[in-house]
Design a protein around this motif. Structure first.
Motif, mmCIF file in Angstrom:
data_model
loop_
_atom_site.group_PDB
_atom_site.id
_atom_site.type_symbol
_atom_site.label_atom_id
_atom_site.label_comp_id
_atom_site.label_asym_id
_atom_site.label_seq_id
_atom_site.Cartn_x
_atom_site.Cartn_y
_atom_site.Cartn_z
ATOM 1 N N LEU A 113 8.501 -11.252 -6.891
ATOM 2 C CA LEU A 113 7.989 -12.464 -7.522
ATOM 3 C C LEU A 113 6.853 -13.148 -6.770
ATOM 4 O O LEU A 113 6.425 -14.231 -7.170
ATOM 5 N N THR A 114 6.400 -12.549 -5.688
ATOM 6 C CA THR A 114 5.238 -13.117 -4.982
ATOM 7 C C THR A 114 4.268 -11.965 -4.704
ATOM 8 O O THR A 114 4.694 -10.800 -4.626
ATOM 9 N N PRO A 115 2.977 -12.278 -4.535
ATOM 10 C CA PRO A 115 2.020 -11.191 -4.251
ATOM 11 C C PRO A 115 2.423 -10.390 -3.017
ATOM 12 O O PRO A 115 2.285 -9.164 -2.986
ATOM 13 N N GLY A 116 2.963 -11.062 -2.002
ATOM 14 C CA GLY A 116 3.379 -10.362 -0.777
ATOM 15 C C GLY A 116 4.491 -9.367 -1.059
ATOM 16 O O GLY A 116 4.472 -8.233 -0.567
ATOM 17 N N ALA A 117 5.461 -9.773 -1.872
ATOM 18 C CA ALA A 117 6.592 -8.885 -2.189
ATOM 19 C C ALA A 117 6.124 -7.710 -3.041
ATOM 20 O O ALA A 117 6.570 -6.568 -2.854
ATOM 21 N N VAL A 118 5.194 -7.974 -3.977
ATOM 22 C CA VAL A 118 4.669 -6.904 -4.841
ATOM 23 C C VAL A 118 3.969 -5.853 -3.988
ATOM 24 O O VAL A 118 4.224 -4.643 -4.104
ATOM 25 N N GLU A 119 3.129 -6.326 -3.078
ATOM 26 C CA GLU A 119 2.374 -5.383 -2.249
ATOM 27 C C GLU A 119 3.319 -4.567 -1.363
ATOM 28 O O GLU A 119 3.208 -3.344 -1.249
ATOM 29 N N LYS A 120 4.287 -5.257 -0.770
ATOM 30 C CA LYS A 120 5.224 -4.556 0.127
ATOM 31 C C LYS A 120 6.018 -3.495 -0.648
ATOM 32 O O LYS A 120 6.251 -2.391 -0.153
ATOM 33 N N ALA A 121 6.394 -3.832 -1.879
ATOM 34 C CA ALA A 121 7.162 -2.876 -2.691
ATOM 35 C C ALA A 121 6.335 -1.623 -2.968
ATOM 36 O O ALA A 121 6.811 -0.499 -2.801
ATOM 37 N N ILE A 122 5.085 -1.826 -3.377
ATOM 38 C CA ILE A 122 4.252 -0.669 -3.755
ATOM 39 C C ILE A 122 3.964 0.203 -2.535
ATOM 40 O O ILE A 122 4.107 1.434 -2.578
ATOM 41 N N VAL A 123 3.591 -0.443 -1.434
ATOM 42 C CA VAL A 123 3.248 0.315 -0.219
ATOM 43 C C VAL A 123 4.458 1.131 0.257
ATOM 44 O O VAL A 123 4.360 2.323 0.563
ATOM 45 N N ASN A 124 5.619 0.489 0.289
ATOM 46 C CA ASN A 124 6.816 1.183 0.790
ATOM 47 C C ASN A 124 7.308 2.244 -0.184
ATOM 48 O O ASN A 124 7.769 3.311 0.226
#
Ligand SMILES: Cc1cc2nc3c(=O)[nH]c(=O)nc-3n(C[C@H](O)[C@H](O)[C@H](O)COP(=O)(O)OP(=O)(O)OC[C@H]3O[C@@H](n4cnc5c(N)ncnc54)[C@H](O)[C@@H]3O)c2cc1C
Length: 455
Positions: A140-151
């Protein structure tokens, strides 16, 4: 007495609305036995399953289980009931510390728990509302979205991860439709489970009792010491016992019996709730998945939609982690986290568009104490320098997909059926881990060093 012992009068979780009257306050014998083969301290998921596998490996072993409060009234009876392995989100953090193989070892081990728990529930015919399902992580935040995709992408490139085919990532409109969360541009789904954790553990406990385990509830262990003959003297509030082997399944409270763990396994207070329809004649809008709900950093909520239509929702970390004195080294689960009930009451409407116009209420809200470790992983194995003293503890908010197979492997070692502890290497107790003085907990939770005013 240690400041880290469990407290009396804990808040009442939904899971204890059906406390087992046969076992809750059981003392198998009026007095403690003088001497036994094995003392297990703690009657939660870890102590009970370790005893189960110990009796399976060595049926004639005499086991005394000592529990400070009622049977299984610690974290296991206060959790989210969510059997959700972490198959990707921590991948890069694990990889940077333990390499690709080490990261995959943890991921594969957690994934194996779904089948492991399901098989055990079915084998022992335990009625604990076990549901095999898929978990959906929303970001639900840009930081969480990015971390999900990268990982997620990194996990798919790791040649040692065996369960890649079980995960699916969805983007954009598809993510919103699958997750039913408008604000999540990315969701990831994978096999998970949900259950009534207290009923599961009490079901296993009854199998153990039938095989001769001696359970002594409301009997805190105050101190242990090694005798010259190599056995252990276990001092309790009701007298002393001698044991050939000792198992500490004390999770958040480990420092109460093993002071050298004071900064290695730290009690952290958490919050959880049970949500039902305001109108009992109306069913809640069913969510087919269980959920991990991710905001920034360590701010996550978790949710299961039970087969009776009720919801277990935990987290509320926005109200916890900014305030160190509220949760850090806190063993008091007799009080609630301030504002947690209000937070949980508003969450369903805010999160899910299928709940927007549905009226629900929180009928149980409670607190519980989690055992966080200095390096984020559990401690499992024989304690260095203390032959025949074992520990299985430090499972964070993530014990359901880690404890069972640790217990199974540890029991084989205790019963001397295996010399090798077959768990991820990073969970084992090494000299390096024991000598490590860096405690990463507060940093990982984003807790400021100076206390903010409590809301
Ligand atoms: C609010 C909350 C939500 C959670 N949600 C989830 C979730 O959804 N999914 C998930 O995977 N994990 C979750 N967890 C974590 C999970 O519950 C734990 O990792 C797991 O239950 C640990 O089991 P355990 O047996 O090690 O600990 P516990 O169940 O805490 O058992 C330890 C026992 O040892 C006893 N004890 C301790 N010291 C002594 C002593 N000196 N003498 C005698 N007895 C002693 C305690 O009283 C306690 O009964 C959650 C935890 C909490 C608190």
């Amino acid at each position: 007495m240690s400041q880290y012992l469990p407290v009396q009068n804990p808040t009442k979780p939904f899971w204890l609305s059906e406390e087992d009257q046969e076992v809750a306050t059981l003392r198998s014998t009026p007095e403690l036995p003088k001497e036994v083969d094995v003392v297990v301290v703690g009657s939660g998921y870890a102590g009970t399953t370790t005893s189960y596998y110990l009796l399976e490996n060595s049926p004639s072993t005499s086991i005394l289980m000592l529990e400070a409060r009622n049977a299984c009234s610690g974290a296991t009876a206060r959790n989210g009931g969510h059997l959700k392995p972490d198959l990707y989100y921590a991948h890069n953090a694990f990889k940077s510390k333990y390499g690709e193989k080490g990261a995959a070892e943890i991921i594969n081990f957690e994934h194996d728990h779904i089948r492991g728990l399901k098989q055990l529930v079915e084998k022992e015919k335990i009625e604990c509302d076990f549901v095999l399902t898929r978990s959906c992580d929303v970001h639900l935040t840009p930081g969480a979205v990015e971390k999900a995709i990268v990982n997620y992408n990194a996990m798919t490139q790791n040649p040692y991860v065996k369960c890649k085919d079980d995960l699916q990532i969805a983007y954009g409109e598809a993510a919103k439709v699958i997750s039913k969360v408008e604000g999540s541009p990315v969701c990831v789904t994978y096999t998970a489970g949900q259950l009534w954790p207290y009923k599961f553990v009490i079901g296993i406990m009854k199998k153990n009792l039938a095989k001769g385990l001696n359970l002594q509830t409301n009997t805190p262990v105050l101190h242990t010491e090694k005798l010259k003959n190599g056995k252990y003297l276990v001092k309790t509030s009701r007298g002393d016992v001698i044991a050939k082997q000792l198992v500490l399944a004390t999770n958040a409270y480990t420092a109460s019996v093993e002071p050298r763990f004071e900064d290695k396994i730290v009690p952290i207070k958490g919050a959880c709730s049970h949500i039902v329809s305001s109108d009992p004649s109306k069913r809640t809008p069913h969510l087919t998945n269980t959920y991990g709900i991710r905001f920034d950093g360590a701010d996550t909520d978790y949710l299961i939609n039970r087969p009776d239509g009720s919801v277990i929702l935990g987290g509320a970390k926005k109200h916890i982690y900014p305030h160190k004195s509220l949760f850090y080294k806190v063993v008091d689960d007799s009080t609630l986290i301030p504002n947690s009930k209000e937070y949980f009451s508003e969450s369903m409407k805010k999160l899910f568009y299928t709940w927007k116009d549905f009226d629900s209420k929180v009928d149980y809200v409670w607190s519980g104490i989690l055992g966080y470790t200095d390096d984020s992983l559990p401690y499992v194995g024989e304690l260095p320098g203390d032959k025949n003293k074992f520990i299985i503890a430090g499972f964070h908010g993530h014990g359901m997909p880690r404890v069972l197979l640790c217990a199974k492997a540890l029991a084989k070692v205790i019963a001397k059926k295996s010399k090798v502890l077959e768990i991820p290497s990073a969970f084992k107790i090494t000299k390096d881990r024991m000598e490590n003085t860096k405690n990463e907990i507060l940093e990982s939770l984003g807790t400021p060093s100076t206390e903010k005013a409590k809301l």
